[in-house]
Write a protein that holds these residues in place. Sequence first.
Motif, PDB file in Angstrom:
ATOM      1  N   SER A 190       0.845  -1.070   0.000  1.00 39.89           N
ATOM      2  CA  SER A 190      -0.024  -0.045  -0.003  1.00 39.89           C
ATOM      3  C   SER A 190       0.847   1.176   0.043  1.00 39.89           C
ATOM      4  O   SER A 190       1.815   1.127   0.770  1.00 39.89           O
ATOM      5  CB  SER A 190      -0.937  -0.088   1.128  1.00 39.89           C
ATOM      6  OG  SER A 190      -1.577  -1.235   1.278  1.00 39.89           O
ATOM      7  N   GLY A 215       1.224   5.693  -0.183  1.00 41.25           N
ATOM      8  CA  GLY A 215       0.549   6.989  -0.185  1.00 41.25           C
ATOM      9  C   GLY A 215       1.042   7.880   0.923  1.00 41.25           C
ATOM     10  O   GLY A 215       2.321   7.714   1.169  1.00 41.25           O
ATOM     11  N   TYR A 216       0.383   9.117   1.243  1.00 38.31           N
ATOM     12  CA  TYR A 216       1.094   9.742   2.074  1.00 38.31           C
ATOM     13  C   TYR A 216       0.241   9.994   3.321  1.00 38.31           C
ATOM     14  O   TYR A 216      -0.835  10.072   3.358  1.00 38.31           O
ATOM     15  CB  TYR A 216       0.995  11.200   1.423  1.00 38.31           C
ATOM     16  CG  TYR A 216       1.782  11.219   0.112  1.00 38.31           C
ATOM     17  CD1 TYR A 216       3.021  11.540   0.096  1.00 38.31           C
ATOM     18  CD2 TYR A 216       1.139  10.900  -1.065  1.00 38.31           C
ATOM     19  CE1 TYR A 216       3.619  11.534  -1.144  1.00 38.31           C
ATOM     20  CE2 TYR A 216       1.467  11.025  -2.358  1.00 38.31           C
ATOM     21  CZ  TYR A 216       3.089  11.527  -2.463  1.00 38.31           C
ATOM     22  OH  TYR A 216       3.597  11.410  -3.453  1.00 38.31           O
ATOM     23  N   GLY A 217       1.182   9.699   4.551  1.00 40.12           N
ATOM     24  CA  GLY A 217       0.518   9.737   5.795  1.00 40.12           C
ATOM     25  C   GLY A 217      -0.492   8.909   6.016  1.00 40.12           C
ATOM     26  O   GLY A 217      -0.100   7.608   5.789  1.00 40.12           O
ATOM     27  N   SER A 218      -1.810   9.192   6.204  1.00 35.45           N
ATOM     28  CA  SER A 218      -2.809   8.058   6.151  1.00 35.45           C
ATOM     29  C   SER A 218      -3.561   8.010   5.087  1.00 35.45           C
ATOM     30  O   SER A 218      -4.456   7.094   5.073  1.00 35.45           O
ATOM     31  CB  SER A 218      -3.831   8.541   7.508  1.00 35.45           C
ATOM     32  OG  SER A 218      -4.262   9.687   7.090  1.00 35.45           O
ATOM     33  N   LYS A 219      -3.323   8.747   3.860  1.00 31.48           N
ATOM     34  CA  LYS A 219      -4.005   8.665   2.721  1.00 31.48           C
ATOM     35  C   LYS A 219      -3.271   7.676   1.786  1.00 31.48           C
ATOM     36  O   LYS A 219      -2.309   7.799   1.419  1.00 31.48           O
ATOM     37  CB  LYS A 219      -4.088  10.092   2.001  1.00 31.48           C
ATOM     38  CG  LYS A 219      -5.022  10.167   0.863  1.00 31.48           C
ATOM     39  CD  LYS A 219      -4.858  11.507   0.286  1.00 31.48           C
ATOM     40  CE  LYS A 219      -5.650  11.585  -1.158  1.00 31.48           C
ATOM     41  NZ  LYS A 219      -5.117  10.909  -2.275  1.00 31.48           N
ATOM     42  N   ILE A 220      -4.133   6.599   1.655  1.00 30.90           N
ATOM     43  CA  ILE A 220      -3.875   5.668   0.630  1.00 30.90           C
ATOM     44  C   ILE A 220      -3.801   5.970  -0.779  1.00 30.90           C
ATOM     45  O   ILE A 220      -5.206   6.249  -0.970  1.00 30.90           O
ATOM     46  CB  ILE A 220      -4.372   4.079   1.192  1.00 30.90           C
ATOM     47  CG1 ILE A 220      -3.715   3.751   2.449  1.00 30.90           C
ATOM     48  CG2 ILE A 220      -3.970   3.232   0.050  1.00 30.90           C
ATOM     49  CD1 ILE A 220      -4.202   2.295   2.765  1.00 30.90           C
ATOM     50  N   VAL A 221      -3.014   5.853  -1.595  1.00 32.39           N
ATOM     51  CA  VAL A 221      -3.141   6.284  -3.040  1.00 32.39           C
ATOM     52  C   VAL A 221      -3.727   5.078  -3.777  1.00 32.39           C
ATOM     53  O   VAL A 221      -4.476   5.252  -4.552  1.00 32.39           O
ATOM     54  CB  VAL A 221      -1.802   6.986  -3.640  1.00 32.39           C
ATOM     55  CG1 VAL A 221      -2.041   6.989  -5.078  1.00 32.39           C
ATOM     56  CG2 VAL A 221      -1.492   8.341  -2.908  1.00 32.39           C
ATOM     57  N   THR A 278       4.162   7.811  -7.010  1.00 32.65           N
ATOM     58  CA  THR A 278       4.388   7.484  -5.479  1.00 32.65           C
ATOM     59  C   THR A 278       4.804   5.943  -5.492  1.00 32.65           C
ATOM     60  O   THR A 278       5.656   5.820  -4.729  1.00 32.65           O
ATOM     61  CB  THR A 278       3.055   7.644  -5.147  1.00 32.65           C
ATOM     62  OG1 THR A 278       2.237   8.583  -5.389  1.00 32.65           O
ATOM     63  CG2 THR A 278       2.931   7.351  -3.389  1.00 32.65           C
ATOM     64  N   LEU A 284       2.827   2.231   3.425  1.00 29.93           N
ATOM     65  CA  LEU A 284       1.839   2.139   4.465  1.00 29.93           C
ATOM     66  C   LEU A 284       1.367   0.676   4.669  1.00 29.93           C
ATOM     67  O   LEU A 284       0.863   0.675   5.473  1.00 29.93           O
ATOM     68  CB  LEU A 284       0.624   2.855   3.604  1.00 29.93           C
ATOM     69  CG  LEU A 284       1.007   4.371   3.331  1.00 29.93           C
ATOM     70  CD1 LEU A 284      -0.367   5.066   2.827  1.00 29.93           C
ATOM     71  CD2 LEU A 284       1.511   4.973   4.522  1.00 29.93           C
ATOM     72  N   GLY A 302      -6.110   3.403  -7.687  1.00 25.53           N
ATOM     73  CA  GLY A 302      -6.419   2.656  -6.325  1.00 25.53           C
ATOM     74  C   GLY A 302      -5.904   1.381  -6.420  1.00 25.53           C
ATOM     75  O   GLY A 302      -5.940   0.861  -5.200  1.00 25.53           O
TER      76      GLY A 302
END
Lengths: 346, 347
Positions: B12, B14-20, B46, B58, B218
């Motif tokens: 997984s 993404g950035y911080g808690s945001k999953i790209v 990413t 992540l 996604g």
Amino acid sequence: MIPIFQRKSVLIPLSLGILLILTALNLAMGSVNIPIAGVVDIVTGKGSSNVIWENILLRTRLPQTIVALGAGMALGVAGLLMQTLFRNPLAGPSVLGISSGSSLGVGFVLLVAGQVWGFSFSRLGIWGDLAIITASLGGAFAVLALILFISHKIGGTLSVLIIGVMIGYLSNSVVGVLKFYSMEEDVHNYVIWGLGSFSRMSVDRAYLFAMITIVPSLLALFLSKSLNLMALGDRYASNLGLKIKRARLLIILCAGTLTAIVTAFCGPIIFIGMAVPHLAKLVSRTSNHLYLICNACILGAATALLCNLLARLPGMESELPINSVTAFIGAPVVISVIWKKRKENF
Amino acid sequence: MNKNLLHIRNLSIGYGSKIVAGNLSAIIPSGELICLLGSNGTGKSTLMRSICGFQPVLGGLILIDNQEVHQLNEKELSKQIAVVLTDRVVVPNANVQELVGYGRSPYTGMLGRLNAADKIIVARAMEQCGIAHKKDSLLTSLSDGERQKAFIAKALAQDTPLIILDEPTAFLDLPARVEIMQLLRDIANTSGKSILMSTHDLDLALQLSDRLWLLQNGGPLITGSPEDLLLKNAFQKMFQHKGVVFDNKTGLFKVMHTQHSQVAVKGHGFEYVLLRRALSRKGVRLVKANPDDSNRLEVNKDAPKPFSLYVDDQCIQSEDSVEVFVNRVLAAKSLLEVQSESRVLSE
């Protein structure tokens, strides 16, 4: 292939020669001209029949020359480090706010002391000098510690740059308030300090100053590999195995220390640190900091000596403030480099 | 030989808690050229940055040579993965040879000086990338294609089993794109290094890569050889957009024009194809003329003026320029238009 005047084998001896000539001229020329032979005799300790010459040389010109040499070297190297770290041709030793920290420290001593204790520090002679140096170093290292802390906590080269510049503005505004409520004499002293000078030291202290500026300048050579990689940008540097945070810390520490020392002893000397790196890159067409740092050392010392020489041209009774001269030398250099780069890139 | 160099398992990003994008799994075998494709915003960059170790993942695992990428320190990673980024870095005063030399940094000492062996590797890298003749040129004086070759040479000199390139062909003209892709193909073939690149050039990727990674919005990641993916109709699902159709046979996208009217035509051949293209752009579809179509177009490839316009079975105009003829047809469109729905589309 490479034109003869751009070869390392020609240019480095050439700039060393210019440095030597400028050193000699600094010792020989002034309101009283001393022949080179006399200069050599006195400096090498053989002594001279002319007591006036001996006094002028050993009390004034020799310390001035040594200080200019050390300060120019330190500022040139510090400026190069900052320009590479921030990848910005307008960066210089002052971008971290370290000289502003010095100014703030000195401002407290010169401006506040007069108010609180009712005397001027400039009347204290040698103790006054020491107080100013201590205050300057205190202010500078306080800012340096803050910057290093921020760099470690936040990371990101740009944020360090912005915070450095902001610290500069803050210190200036505090100094402005101090000035506003100070005695005229104190403000005058503060302004004089801010104009910079290479002639505030005795010969002994000049040697000490040279030691503590030249040695860290040369230590910067060990940062050359890190600097070469930092110039490629953080991502490429890290992909090539560089520990970015540590490298950035060491570079800031080195440049900050050099700036702090020079500012403490000579006041905030402007423009040399910004202009010399451009000259250093002009002399050797290389991006390798091993050579660029050597160039910055030689050319920084030479530039400071040239400014010092121009500040007391023969025929003039008094000296010009050094910062007025450095701006006149430095600004055209920076302008011409930016002009040239504009043509190159587009 | 064909062992798997890199494994991605259930990743997984993404950035911080945001999953790209999540649920990504793939492999990179040794010596293969792999193209990562996906629309803008699906997380291609990413994903690349995560594999390079530039940003934390992540969840899931990235293994290179059976070691987890994010467990390796900078020094160790610099000997596994070399990158070429899209960032346009301006290095004051740097020439090609110096840049490629910096590729040796993971192996040089404290002062970064190159020894004789390093210099040979640097020279060979420049040679292989066809940039040796520019070795003394400043980077700022190079064309975009030459710059890209210099940075690829730097990555080669780094001597890693995997090279990752983020859109290396993005700013290049068509010949330079082909050249860079062929260069990468050649490196993968001759050196046994694996190459992962992201790109938007689907046609080149289909022709030159061993394996494609298609990143869906996604996730997941669809991987396979170009031919297998064509077989599975993977591209149609991937690029579902209005007005664009993926042609499996040619591996090209076709733009679907919205057609408002139909005009009857008689004829065939190259001239006919050109006329159909030009009219299709203007919203006019060509249908096969019935014998009773008295108003029609005719294409006769042997005539000096191949394009003719017939009204009431009378030739009223002939042209040798498609542009002039199309304008004439558009002016007479109301006269020529045929309504019937049962018309056969002419091929």
